[in-house]
Design a protein around this motif. Structure first.
Motif, PDB file in Angstrom:
ATOM      1  N   ASP A  86      41.949  25.715  39.829  1.00  0.00           N
ATOM      2  CA  ASP A  86      42.286  24.529  40.628  1.00  0.00           C
ATOM      3  C   ASP A  86      42.398  24.794  42.122  1.00  0.00           C
ATOM      4  N   GLU A 137      38.099  28.462  41.427  1.00  0.00           N
ATOM      5  CA  GLU A 137      37.837  27.049  41.169  1.00  0.00           C
ATOM      6  C   GLU A 137      38.365  26.647  39.798  1.00  0.00           C
ATOM      7  N   ASP A 138      38.205  27.537  38.805  1.00  0.00           N
ATOM      8  CA  ASP A 138      38.739  27.269  37.473  1.00  0.00           C
ATOM      9  C   ASP A 138      40.265  27.172  37.489  1.00  0.00           C
ATOM     10  N   SER A 194      45.328  19.304  49.656  1.00  0.00           N
ATOM     11  CA  SER A 194      44.918  20.428  48.810  1.00  0.00           C
ATOM     12  C   SER A 194      45.916  21.559  49.001  1.00  0.00           C
ATOM     13  N   TYR A 204      40.623  24.632  45.776  1.00  0.00           N
ATOM     14  CA  TYR A 204      39.528  23.942  46.447  1.00  0.00           C
ATOM     15  C   TYR A 204      38.717  25.012  47.167  1.00  0.00           C
ATOM     16  N   CYS A 205      37.468  25.200  46.778  1.00  0.00           N
ATOM     17  CA  CYS A 205      36.680  26.349  47.219  1.00  0.00           C
ATOM     18  C   CYS A 205      35.504  25.929  48.096  1.00  0.00           C
ATOM     19  N   LEU A 244      35.044  33.300  43.407  1.00  0.00           N
ATOM     20  CA  LEU A 244      35.209  31.904  43.813  1.00  0.00           C
ATOM     21  C   LEU A 244      35.145  30.967  42.611  1.00  0.00           C
ATOM     22  N   ASN A 245      34.277  31.266  41.649  1.00  0.00           N
ATOM     23  CA  ASN A 245      34.229  30.460  40.427  1.00  0.00           C
ATOM     24  C   ASN A 245      35.551  30.554  39.665  1.00  0.00           C
TER      25      ASN A 245
END
Length: 292
Positions: free
Chosen positions: A33, A30-31, A59, A35-36, A26-27
């Protein structure tokens, strides 16, 4: 008149065994772009997608963590994915798995509690129960990624390549924090010792917080030694990371250690990671071994 059609939003549903690397995934998204949202109650998946894709928010890339912590009957996942598909999305379910003996070792090393141990189960029994509960999700998975033999950096690259998320030729950089009392990360390329810097642990107001929190960040930002440290490390990395990229290196781990792995090292990993993003040194992820 040429009609410009916006691409349909994409949705990745992230699931799998606790301790298998879902947070790293998930990180990573997120990096890139996305939306998590993590630990979403499973039955709220259609409502979340409907809200996140509303024209006022628009999104286009969504990633949702749904696993054994999520409330609701996971056997109904096919129904909820069908509802999402009816909204024009093409959801993909990514399942992270890890061998039981590796999970046992990871929990022993991090001393974190398994989400099912609140039922009074031993760790091995909690893992077995979780594996049984997640069978419906594993059976539906579009992609299954076994992380048993992967470190954090390898896991991130595997996620990107397996899902075709367009990793380019830039370095894949991991900025990691750790506690020296639990040893130096074995895969670190650069290790920086932060134990000589002012320690927020000795401030009773800051002790319960971490280097992710604004109060700790402000405290360390105000220290001359910390600013000098960040500047010197930033200059060093700015000199040598491009050399490593030209030397056909694909990924680099930069690790920061302090006594407890909670304040100074976390702050430095976040601060230098943000500097790396700003200066375009590569694809950046952060990992805090004692927190994540």
């Amino acid at each position: 008149m040429i009609e410009i059609v916006s691409p349909a939003p994409s949705l990745l549903v992230v699931s799998g065994m606790s301790g298998s690397g879902k947070s790293v995934a998930l990180n990573t998204f997120e990096d890139l772009d996305f939306y998590c949202v993590d630990n979403l109650p499973a039955e709220l998946l259609p409502d979340f997608v409907r809200s996140a894709t509303h024209p006022e928010r628009s999104s286009q890339k969504l990633a949702v963590g749904i696993d054994v912590r999520s409330r609701g009957d996971l056997a109904n996942i096919p129904e909820w994915l069908s509802a999402v598909g009816a909204m024009g999305l093409d959801p993909k379910l990514v399942f992270f798995d890890t061998r039981d003996e590796v999970l046992l070792k990871r929990y022993a090393e991090t001393r974190r509690r398994h989400p099912l141990t609140h039922l009074g189960l031993a760790l091995a029994d909690a893992i077995a129960l979780e594996r049984q509960a997640l069978k419906p999700l594993r059976a539906l998975a579009d992609v299954i990624i076994d992380t048993s033999d992967l470190n954090v950096h390898q896991m991130r690259r595997r996620v990107i390549t397996e899902l075709g998320l367009g990793l380019h030729s830039a370095l894949s950089l991991l900025f990691e924090s750790f506690a020296y009392r639990r040893g130096v990360p074995a895969d670190a390329d650069f290790v920086f010792d932060a134990r000589g810097l002012p320690n927020p642990h000795w401030d009773a107001r800051l002790r319960p917080l971490s280097g992710r929190d604004a109060d700790v960040h402000d405290y360390l930002d105000a220290q001359d030694d910390v600013r000098r440290y960040v500047g010197q490390v930033g200059d060093f990395l700015g000199t040598w990371l491009p050399r490593m990229q030209s030397d056909t290196r694909s990924y680099v781990t930069v690790a920061f250690g302090c006594t407890g792995g909670r304040h100074r090292s976390v702050y430095l990993a976040e601060t230098l990671g943000e500097l790396a993003r700003t200066r375009g040194w590569g694809d950046v992820a952060t990992f805090h071994r004692e927190l994540d």
